[in-house]
Design an enzyme around this catalytic site. Structure first.
Site, PDB file in Angstrom:
ATOM      1  N   LYS A 145      -9.428  -4.947  -9.702  1.00 27.96           N
ATOM      2  CA  LYS A 145      -8.146  -4.555  -9.115  1.00 27.96           C
ATOM      3  C   LYS A 145      -7.320  -3.867 -10.183  1.00 27.96           C
ATOM      4  O   LYS A 145      -6.995  -4.457 -11.214  1.00 27.96           O
ATOM      5  CB  LYS A 145      -7.424  -5.792  -8.589  1.00 27.96           C
ATOM      6  CG  LYS A 145      -6.042  -5.465  -8.065  1.00 27.96           C
ATOM      7  CD  LYS A 145      -5.425  -6.620  -7.314  1.00 27.96           C
ATOM      8  CE  LYS A 145      -3.994  -6.297  -6.953  1.00 27.96           C
ATOM      9  NZ  LYS A 145      -3.331  -7.406  -6.243  1.00 27.96           N
ATOM     10  N   LYS A 182     -10.361  -2.288  -5.676  1.00 27.64           N
ATOM     11  CA  LYS A 182      -9.057  -1.948  -5.103  1.00 27.64           C
ATOM     12  C   LYS A 182      -8.221  -1.184  -6.098  1.00 27.64           C
ATOM     13  O   LYS A 182      -8.139  -1.620  -7.239  1.00 27.64           O
ATOM     14  CB  LYS A 182      -8.370  -3.255  -4.722  1.00 27.64           C
ATOM     15  CG  LYS A 182      -6.996  -3.099  -4.187  1.00 27.64           C
ATOM     16  CD  LYS A 182      -6.435  -4.446  -3.841  1.00 27.64           C
ATOM     17  CE  LYS A 182      -4.993  -4.239  -3.511  1.00 27.64           C
ATOM     18  NZ  LYS A 182      -4.228  -5.439  -3.608  1.00 27.64           N
TER      19      LYS A 182
HETATM   20  C1  PBG Z   1      -1.087  -9.032  -4.482  1.00 27.54           C
HETATM   21  C2  PBG Z   1      -1.565  -7.896  -3.642  1.00 27.54           C
HETATM   22  C3  PBG Z   1      -1.106  -6.578  -3.668  1.00 27.54           C
HETATM   23  C4  PBG Z   1      -1.834  -5.895  -2.689  1.00 27.54           C
HETATM   24  C5  PBG Z   1      -2.685  -6.810  -2.097  1.00 27.54           C
HETATM   25  N1  PBG Z   1      -2.521  -8.032  -2.721  1.00 27.54           N
HETATM   26  C6  PBG Z   1      -0.010  -5.944  -4.422  1.00 27.54           C
HETATM   27  C7  PBG Z   1       0.000  -5.861  -5.873  1.00 27.54           C
HETATM   28  O1  PBG Z   1      -0.937  -6.227  -6.571  1.00 27.54           O
HETATM   29  O2  PBG Z   1       1.017  -5.407  -6.352  1.00 27.54           O
HETATM   30  C8  PBG Z   1      -1.689  -4.434  -2.362  1.00 27.54           C
HETATM   31  C9  PBG Z   1      -2.228  -3.999  -1.043  1.00 27.54           C
HETATM   32  C10 PBG Z   1      -1.802  -2.638  -0.633  1.00 27.54           C
HETATM   33  O3  PBG Z   1      -1.183  -1.871  -1.397  1.00 27.54           O
HETATM   34  O4  PBG Z   1      -2.093  -2.291   0.520  1.00 27.54           O
HETATM   35  N2  PBG Z   1      -0.799 -10.163  -3.701  1.00 27.54           N
END
Ligand code: PBG
Length: 331
Positions: A199, A252
């Protein structure tokens, strides 16, 4: 003019729609799509999210109706995000048995049973008043190991409320091992872990932070999420998570990281998910609203691209009942 010698003619297999369909190497199937859904505590009507047209923060009731419809349309799974009414430093609402996601999980698991796969995002950023994904040290850094204790407790609360899959997204070191052992000790051996393994610290999460009301109040997430220039590091993260017991892994965002999706797919033997995140959705929607791109074709092409790169599962805000039905009627 006819060629005087037999030339290869790949175009033969592109002539008709039926022929192209027959030889398609990659397909989009509702069963491999996961719909992320937001549920907010203490609202009477669903709230639109301006940067994500047609995506809403649901009430418990509208969530149930929307989930039911998505399941009838064949969705592969649902990923729940909660927006609590009250936030504090430790994100207390995240593992409260009466917290909004736990309430939602209990209702959805009663409504839907095994008809779909119920998943819960497991993180603290929606629940902390400072907006970071973990608890802080006195000097304001995210404290990895104290955060693991919080994640372990959230995992158990989510499993107890009916989550079949918990999905840790906070990028703490050791989070999968901590969650696996907490689940096992609490008797939830059957609860699976979908790890947000690779991520990235991405600007593509911008609209999500409106949807989940979780923008960091100071600093950013670069000290725990990955740095965009790095690829080998993703393999290291993925391997650690698989070793720690991840049942599925995720990359992601998806679109800007297709090389990572491919490398991960080639490296592991567990299902690989990719998350087409809020910013990828918002870009398509904004361009389509201007009339600059053909939304339906771009949606298909972006999702097929993610599948072709190697994702088995895709989390996407396009996994709506309308879209799932259109996929079914296409075939
Ligand atoms: C953290 C989380 C995020 C997303 C999913 N889980 C945000 C982040 O890390 O700031 C982002 C998902 C998206 O942008 O669609 N709980």
């Amino acid at each position: 003019m006819t060629a005087r010698f037999p030339v290869a003619r790949p175009r033969r297999l592109r002539r008709t729609r039926a022929m192209r369909r027959l030889v398609a190497e990659t397909r989009l199937d509702p069963a491999s799509l996961i719909l992320p859904m937001f549920v907010k505590e203490g609202i009477a009507e669903p709230q639109p999210i301006p940067s994500m047209p047609r995506v809403v923060q649901h009430t418990l009731d509208t969530l149930r109706a929307a989930a039911q419809e998505a399941v009838e349309a064949g969705v592969g799974g649902l990923m729940l995000f909660g927006v609590p009414a009250r936030k504090d430093g430790r994100g207390s609402a995240a593992d409260d048995p009466d917290g909004i996601v736990q309430q939602a999980l209990r209702k959805l698991s009663a409504d839907l049973g095994d008809a779909t796969v119920l998943m819960a995002d497991l993180c603290l950023d929606e629940y902390t008043d400072h907006g970071h994904c973990g608890v802080l040290t006195p000097s304001g850094e995210v404290d990895n190991d104290r955060t693991l204790e919080r994640y372990a407790s959230i995992a158990v609360a989510q499993a107890e409320a009916g989550a079949q899959v918990v999905a840790p997204s906070g990028m703490m070191d050791g989070q999968v091992a901590a969650i696996r052992s907490a689940l096992d000790e609490a008797g939830h051996r059957e609860t699976a872990i979908l790890a947000y393994s690779a991520k990235y610290a991405s600007a593509y999460y911008g609209p999500f932070r409106d949807a989940a009301e979780c923008a960091p109040q100071f600093g950013d997430r670069s000290a725990y999420q990955q740095d965009p220039p790095n690829a080998a590091e993703s393999l290291r993260e993925v391997m650690l998570d698989v070793d720690e017991g991840a049942d599925m892994v995720m990359v992601k965002p998806a679109g800007p990281y297709l090389d990572i999706v491919r490398r991960v797919r080639d490296a592991v033997d567990v299902p690989v998910a990719a998350y087409q995140v809020s910013g990828e959705y918002a870009m398509i929607e904004a361009a389509a609203a201007q009339g600059w791109l053909d939304r339906d074709r771009i949606v298909m092409e972006s999702l097929i691209g993610i599948r072709r790169a190697g994702a088995d599962l895709i989390l996407t805000y396009y996994a709506t009942p309308e879209f799932l039905r259109s996929l079914r009627s296409r075939d």
